[in-house]
Write an enzyme that holds these catalytic residues in place. Structure first.
Site, PDB file in Angstrom:
ATOM      1  CB  ALA A   1      -1.076  -0.362   1.181  1.00 53.65           C
TER       2      ALA A   1
ATOM      3  NE  ARG B   1       3.020   4.243 -12.158  1.00 54.55           N
ATOM      4  CZ  ARG B   1       2.597   3.339 -10.873  1.00 54.55           C
ATOM      5  NH1 ARG B   1       2.273   4.434 -10.298  1.00 54.55           N
ATOM      6  NH2 ARG B   1       3.358   2.896 -10.993  1.00 54.55           N
TER       7      ARG B   1
ATOM      8  CB  CYS C   1       0.257 -13.422  -1.115  1.00 50.28           C
ATOM      9  SG  CYS C   1      -0.594 -11.873  -0.191  1.00 50.28           S
TER      10      CYS C   1
ATOM     11  CG  ASP D   1      -2.441  -6.564   5.425  1.00 48.10           C
ATOM     12  OD1 ASP D   1      -2.900  -6.174   4.061  1.00 48.10           O
ATOM     13  OD2 ASP D   1      -1.599  -6.542   5.595  1.00 48.10           O
TER      14      ASP D   1
ATOM     15  CD1 TRP E   1     -26.761 -28.382 -17.359  1.00 47.36           C
ATOM     16  CD2 TRP E   1     -26.956 -26.428 -16.088  1.00 47.36           C
ATOM     17  NE1 TRP E   1     -27.585 -28.048 -17.800  1.00 47.36           N
ATOM     18  CE2 TRP E   1     -28.257 -26.464 -17.362  1.00 47.36           C
ATOM     19  CE3 TRP E   1     -26.607 -24.916 -15.628  1.00 47.36           C
ATOM     20  CZ2 TRP E   1     -28.607 -25.523 -16.952  1.00 47.36           C
ATOM     21  CZ3 TRP E   1     -27.222 -24.267 -15.485  1.00 47.36           C
ATOM     22  CH2 TRP E   1     -28.351 -24.625 -16.462  1.00 47.36           C
TER      23      TRP E   1
END
Length: 460
Positions: A16, A26, A49, A291, A442
């Protein structure tokens, strides 16, 4: 600092925080916006992760998990200061105090705009021996390296994983892959409390079949140590389980001690509360993401804490756009997550039964067994799909899937349906791809939707 140039301070150098810093850069060049970022660890912009897969050997090198190094960030005119921990926020004064961990030197840095991306910390129960050598939480790349160092130095091959959520089952797989005898001690009645118990039972059976010893309904009371002070066993109220290494997979909590001390608004789970622009509520020039925040659950309408890299990167993009003078929002989540333990795939999105009850919803459920491909096609694997729908309207509330190859990513269909507010009746008409190597005629998700429609109609 030039009077005309603003300073953006970012606390946290992972997903983050550095996504926000990069996006803000940017939007505005270094002549208009100075960006200073603080990271207390040794690494920036990495995939937390991916740590279980690095520990387990699926990922060969640590560097493969690093998306962008500190040097690469600095080359983009972001002043990223590693091994530097922010210890205090002065909201009124618009500044942060930071300490260099290697030298102990401290200094204040002023800001015009602030991003708090302090992440989460592993839950460590307050029991005797929890800090003994050989006991590891796994949240950061530094944590992963410390665990690997312990595994390399340990002669014994017995591992105990405390907790059976996403981190716990992924670390159980990693240790199995490294040749350890693995015991998972779980507080709940079934593993994966993010699933309903009937679906968690399928995970339990599969993990046992993989040679993992599952101990459910067990409360860890003590970490026992040997004469050398290292861990030797994990004790519950009724038994002891020998261990040469212990991995804590109990989950994580938002790391918001700085925010709490500064009086910033926190939710029931301890995460920072933000508006749709990821701006901390009541503070015009402070944003937060990753988080350490709580986000809106689009299905229940309540705030939730969900620690996932996908959300963190999206938060960072939104924050960086807004801090850079643009406009972006993060509307919320439906709670989609996937994981695996060896060849077993686990997925969920939306609400569990107890979540729906807590939200005051009346609902029906439908559970079906199907296969990942046409049954006659080689490699077809079993899967179980559970669907939850609102009783009166038939609106989809949640889906859980447990199965082998081809099971987990099917949850994405349900995630889209949830986000769109679809009913299970409407889902049955979805034009999903079909060919025998990929699906039965299906698809399992549609079979579950058809059964859910029948349950809704039967409920009146």
């Amino acid at each position: 600092m030039s009077p005309s140039r603003e300073r953006l301070v970012v606390i946290g150098g992972d997903a983050a925080g550095m996504s926000a810093a990069s996006q803000a850069r940017r939007m505005r060049g270094p002549d208009e916006l100075e960006i200073v970022a603080f990271e207390r660890g040794h690494f920036s912009s990495y995939s937390a992760c991916g740590i279980p897969y690095w520990v387990g050997g699926d990922v060969a090198e640590r560097e493969e998990l690093i998306a962008r190094s500190p040097e690469e960030h600095r080359a983009r005119d972001i002043d990223l200061r590693m091994r530097t921990e922010v210890t205090e926020l002065d909201i009124e004064g618009g500044r942060v105090r930071a300490r260099e961990l290697d030298t102990g030197a401290e200094a204040w840095t002023s800001y015009d705009k602030l991003v708090i991306a302090t992440g989460a910390r592993p839950v460590r129960p307050r029991i005797p021996g929890i800090d003994a050598p050989g006991v590891h939480g796994v949240q950061t790349l530094d944590d992963g390296q410390a665990l690997l160092d312990t595994l390399s130095a340990t002669r014994g091959r017995r591992a105990v994983v405390v907790g059976a959520g996403y981190i716990g089952v992924e670390m159980a797989e990693a240790l199995i892959n490294r040749g350890y005898e693995v015991t998972v001690v779980n507080r709940g009645a079934e593993p994966m409390s993010t699933l309903d118990p009937d679906m968690g039972r399928l995970v339990h059976e599969a993990m046992t079949g993989l040679g993992i010893t599952m101990v459910d309904d067990a409360e860890v009371t003590k970490i026992l140590t040997g004469a050398d002070g290292r861990v030797r066993a994990v004790a519950t109220t009724s038994a002891e389980y020998p261990a040469d290494v212990v991995v804590l997979g109990i989950g994580v909590r938002p790391e918001t001690s700085l925010a709490r001390a500064a009086g910033l608004p926190l939710g029931d789970r301890g995460g920072l509360l933000t508006d749709l622009a990821m701006r901390v509520r009541g503070h015009e020039n402070i944003w937060s993401g990753g988080d350490c925040v709580e986000v809106l659950d689009l299905v229940s309408g309540r705030e939730r804490h969900i620690a996932l890299g996908t959300h963190a990167n999206k938060h960072g993009q939104v924050i960086g756009t807004n801090a850079g003078g643009g406009y972006a929002t993060f509307p919320g989540v439906v709670g989609t997550a996937v994981s695996k333990v060896c060849d077993l795939e686990i997925a969920r999105t939306g609400l569990r039964e107890k979540d729906a009850r807590r939200a005051g919803l009346q609902f029906v459920t439908a559970t079906i067994s199907s296969t990942s491909r046409a049954r006659y096609y080689p490699g077809a694997a079993d899967m179980t799909v559970k669907m939850i729908a609102e009783r009166r309207t038939g609106k989809l509330l949640g889906v859980q899937i447990v199965g082998r190859e081809g099971a987990a990513k099917r949850v994405d269909v349900a995630a889209v349906a949830l986000t769109a507010g679809m009913t299970v009746d409407r889902m049955t008409a979805l034009d999903l791809g079909y060919a025998p190597p990929f699906s039965p005629v299906w698809d399992p998700v549609l079979v579950a939707a058809r059964k859910a429609v029948t349950a809704v109609r039967a409920a009146g």
